[in-house]
Scaffold this active site. Structure first.
Site, PDB file in Angstrom:
ATOM      1  N   HIS A 209      37.793  16.169   1.530  1.00  0.00           N
ATOM      2  CA  HIS A 209      36.372  16.427   1.784  1.00  0.00           C
ATOM      3  C   HIS A 209      36.100  16.496   3.284  1.00  0.00           C
ATOM      4  O   HIS A 209      35.382  17.381   3.758  1.00  0.00           O
ATOM      5  CB  HIS A 209      35.509  15.326   1.174  1.00  0.00           C
ATOM      6  CG  HIS A 209      35.569  15.257  -0.318  1.00  0.00           C
ATOM      7  ND1 HIS A 209      35.722  14.066  -0.994  1.00  0.00           N
ATOM      8  CD2 HIS A 209      35.487  16.222  -1.274  1.00  0.00           C
ATOM      9  CE1 HIS A 209      35.721  14.298  -2.294  1.00  0.00           C
ATOM     10  NE2 HIS A 209      35.596  15.600  -2.491  1.00  0.00           N
ATOM     11  N   LYS A 233      23.076   8.998 -16.141  1.00  0.00           N
ATOM     12  CA  LYS A 233      24.436   9.272 -16.610  1.00  0.00           C
ATOM     13  C   LYS A 233      25.513   8.867 -15.611  1.00  0.00           C
ATOM     14  O   LYS A 233      26.688   8.996 -15.903  1.00  0.00           O
ATOM     15  CB  LYS A 233      24.580  10.779 -16.907  1.00  0.00           C
ATOM     16  CG  LYS A 233      23.682  11.278 -18.034  1.00  0.00           C
ATOM     17  CD  LYS A 233      23.937  12.758 -18.298  1.00  0.00           C
ATOM     18  CE  LYS A 233      23.090  13.274 -19.454  1.00  0.00           C
ATOM     19  NZ  LYS A 233      23.315  14.723 -19.706  1.00  0.00           N
ATOM     20  N   ARG A 284      40.236  24.291  -4.589  1.00  0.00           N
ATOM     21  CA  ARG A 284      41.620  23.843  -4.465  1.00  0.00           C
ATOM     22  C   ARG A 284      42.575  24.718  -5.260  1.00  0.00           C
ATOM     23  O   ARG A 284      43.760  24.760  -4.972  1.00  0.00           O
ATOM     24  CB  ARG A 284      41.745  22.398  -4.941  1.00  0.00           C
ATOM     25  CG  ARG A 284      41.155  21.379  -3.993  1.00  0.00           C
ATOM     26  CD  ARG A 284      41.118  20.022  -4.621  1.00  0.00           C
ATOM     27  NE  ARG A 284      40.345  20.046  -5.860  1.00  0.00           N
ATOM     28  CZ  ARG A 284      40.180  19.000  -6.650  1.00  0.00           C
ATOM     29  NH1 ARG A 284      40.756  17.855  -6.341  1.00  0.00           N
ATOM     30  NH2 ARG A 284      39.459  19.089  -7.749  1.00  0.00           N
ATOM     31  N   SER A 322      39.070  12.927  -5.798  1.00  0.00           N
ATOM     32  CA  SER A 322      38.538  11.567  -5.916  1.00  0.00           C
ATOM     33  C   SER A 322      39.017  10.883  -7.193  1.00  0.00           C
ATOM     34  O   SER A 322      39.370   9.700  -7.197  1.00  0.00           O
ATOM     35  CB  SER A 322      37.003  11.597  -5.884  1.00  0.00           C
ATOM     36  OG  SER A 322      36.531  12.092  -4.655  1.00  0.00           O
TER      37      SER A 322
END
Length: 356
Positions: A209, A233, A284, A322
């Site tokens: 990032h 959520k 990616r 992540s």
């Protein structure tokens, strides 16, 4: 209708009969002047109220400290109510009434060499008048450098201003929106900024990032790294506040060129709020593109002013995500080099806490 704040606070205003005039609702008017109050100086300003109707917006500006207001309105019944409202509020000396439509009024003011610090624009909804009036307004060159234009408009008619008028902020209230535009001046770097939003969950932010952000700064003047979350959520490891703090620490060396923030709701609405016209998305692999392409098209459907800027991940970070970083940390694996040092320590602490 009433005057909301200032010297004439609480004064009720007359409106013209019939449906040709659409009075600005008090909550929208309050929102409009709240935006102005946080961004511009109304005290002592000269303002122009186009499509003035009975003068509610210009009178509100006078009540809040504007020195002079010019009101442009063609209809006799509205002009009668406007003059009565100015007299009732004791603003007759500070108010100038021009019996003309917007185009004729702008041309007359331009011929007289008039200029204003700001323009209040509230044209009839969905009649194509927003962009046409902005074009005429800029052609007339009557807004001073560093000045502003605030527009009340339907959400389905977002303004597409001339390049010299820079979108600063938009807020929505039901089917009504309020948009603030600024006129650039050479010394106003904030107005001239090319600002982009880099959204994501960032749970946590990784070196991949950071690579995207630092490369984006070669293209944009400012990048807003925005943590997206849904309070109903969100099952993230870190709270939104923790994620924002880690982003801020990891990018501290970029100074004011990087802003860490969080938001909920539609991304395009957030872009409007912070005055950004570009969304940055990292890719990616080819599989990422299909999903990102659909999201970009939906965002364009929701707001045609917001474009998507795709950036491919650097080779060193193709595999960094992540989700994988959290899994590896939870299993006791080595994640050094994959996340910033500040994140590394916090991630290990979270992993230990969860094991107990």
């Amino acid at each position: 209708m009433r005057v909301i704040a200032g010297r004439a606070k609480g004064r009720r205003l007359k409106t013209s009969a019939g449906q040709a005039t659409r009075p600005t609702a008090d909550r929208v008017k309050e929102a409009m002047f709240s935006i102005l109050g946080s961004r511009v100086e109304l005290q002592g300003a000269e303002v122009l109220d186009l499509f003035a109707g009975s003068g509610a917006l210009g009178i509100e500006a006078l009540s809040r400290g504007a020195r002079h207001a010019a009101f442009v309105e063609p209809r006799r019944d509205a002009l009668r109510a406007l003059r009565e409202n100015l007299e009732a509020c004791r603003f007759s000396d500070a108010g100038e009434v021009l019996p003309a439509n917007a185009t004729a009024g702008l041309r007359r003011l331009a011929r007289d060499g008039r200029q204003f610090d700001g323009v209040l624009l509230d044209p009839p909804y969905c009649e194509g008048l927003v962009d046409a009036t902005l074009a005429e307004l800029w052609k007339a060159q009557i807004v001073r450098a560093g000045g502003w234009v605030v527009i009340e408009h339907h959400i389905n008619e977002p303004p597409v201003p001339p390049a010299e008028l820079h979108l600063t902020q938009t807020r929505r209230y039901g089917k009504t929106a309020v948009t603030l535009l600024r006129v650039a001046k050479e010394s106003d770097e904030q107005i001239m900024q090319r600002k982009a939003v880099y959204p994501g969950s960032f749970d946590p932010i990784t070196n991949g990032h950071l690579d995207i952000v630092k490369r984006a700064l070669h293209v944009f003047d400012q990048v807003v790294v925005a943590v997206a979350y849904n309070p109903h959520k969100d099952s993230a490891l870190f709270t939104p506040a923790e994620r924002v703090e880690m982003i801020r620490l990891a990018l501290a060396d970029a100074g004011e060129r990087v802003v860490a923030d969080s938001f909920e709701g539609l991304l395009v609405d957030y872009c409007d709020r912070v005055g950004a016209g570009v969304v940055i998305r990292g890719l990616r692999a080819v599989s990422d593109f299909e999903t990102e392409f659909q999201m970009a098209l939906m965002n364009r459907h929701l707001n045609g002013r917001v474009e998507t800027f795709f950036m491919t991940a650097s080779e060193a970070y193709f595999y960094t995500a992540s989700r994988l970083v959290k899994e590896v940390a939870g299993l006791g694996g080595n994640i050094s080099g994959l996340v910033p040092d500040t994140v590394y320590q916090r991630l290990l602490a979270k992993a230990k806490t969860r094991k107990r």
